[in-house]
Design an enzyme around this catalytic site. Structure first.
Site, PDB file in Angstrom:
ATOM      1  CB  ALA A  32      -0.948  -0.008   1.201  1.00  0.00           C
ATOM      2  CB  CYS A  55      -5.976  -5.582   1.410  1.00  0.00           C
ATOM      3  SG  CYS A  55      -6.768  -6.288   2.874  1.00  0.00           S
ATOM      4  CG  HIS A  79       3.662  -1.571   9.816  1.00  0.00           C
ATOM      5  ND1 HIS A  79       4.649  -0.728   9.360  1.00  0.00           N
ATOM      6  CD2 HIS A  79       3.276  -2.319   8.758  1.00  0.00           C
ATOM      7  CE1 HIS A  79       4.861  -0.949   8.073  1.00  0.00           C
ATOM      8  NE2 HIS A  79       4.028  -1.916   7.685  1.00  0.00           N
ATOM      9  CG  ASN A 109      -7.762   5.200  -1.305  1.00  0.00           C
ATOM     10  OD1 ASN A 109      -7.502   4.009  -1.325  1.00  0.00           O
ATOM     11  ND2 ASN A 109      -7.176   6.035  -0.479  1.00  0.00           N
ATOM     12  NE  ARG A 159     -15.745  -3.493   5.484  1.00  0.00           N
ATOM     13  CZ  ARG A 159     -16.205  -4.283   6.455  1.00  0.00           C
ATOM     14  NH1 ARG A 159     -15.932  -5.575   6.439  1.00  0.00           N
ATOM     15  NH2 ARG A 159     -16.931  -3.795   7.438  1.00  0.00           N
TER      16      ARG A 159
END
Length: 154
Positions: free
Chosen positions: A60, A84, A92, A117, A131
């Site tokens: 990411a 993800c 973190h 996003n 999701r």
């Protein structure tokens, strides 16, 4: 009120759009599902396969760098960020979630380019799985709607 196939610009028709997608590979099972749903929805919205540019990055935090490189090419109508981040036992999670989100937003604002996003931030794997399909498809819809809106505004 807008339906699933309509936005503020009217029906979502992506046939003339060029869309860039950056996918993080970390949590690859989830991000592959995000990509599959996003890709399928882009095609359903009329975006031509040859006008979809898909790249992958390690995680990411690297997504924004690739988005910026694509934005600098000045050939995309919108970009999509897929990734993800699942909470772990350390700070973190917050660092990656906050910094990646801010960086994606900054690229969009700096280049006046819509970026959908869809970097998921979840408490656990189960939430991410729940999701992945919806958020992947939503990202495609957002990218197309915002690209059409900015073309309309002008």
């Amino acid at each position: 009120m807008f339906g699933a196939d309509k936005g503020s610009t009217g029906p979502l028709d992506g046939k003339n759009l060029h869309i860039g997608v950056v996918q993080a590979r970390f949590n690859e099972g989830i991000t592959n599902a995000l990509w599959d749903a996003c890709h399928k929805e882009l095609l359903a919205l009329g975006v031509q396969e040859k006008r979809i540019h898909h790249v992958t990055v390690p995680g990411a935090l690297e997504v924004a760098t690739a988005l910026q490189a694509l934005a600098e090419r000045d050939e995309f109508d919108a970009l999509i960020a897929l990734g993800c981040i699942i909470r772990g036992e350390t700070y973190h999670f917050e660092l990656v979630a906050n910094e990646s989100g801010a960086a994606v937003t900054r690229v969009g604002l700096d280049y006046q380019l819509p970026i959908a996003n869809a970097i998921l931030t979840t408490e656990n794997q189960e939430q991410a799985v729940a999701r992945q399909t919806e958020k992947g498809a939503d990202a495609a819809k957002v990218a197309v709607e915002m690209a059409l809106l900015l073309k309309q505004i002008g």
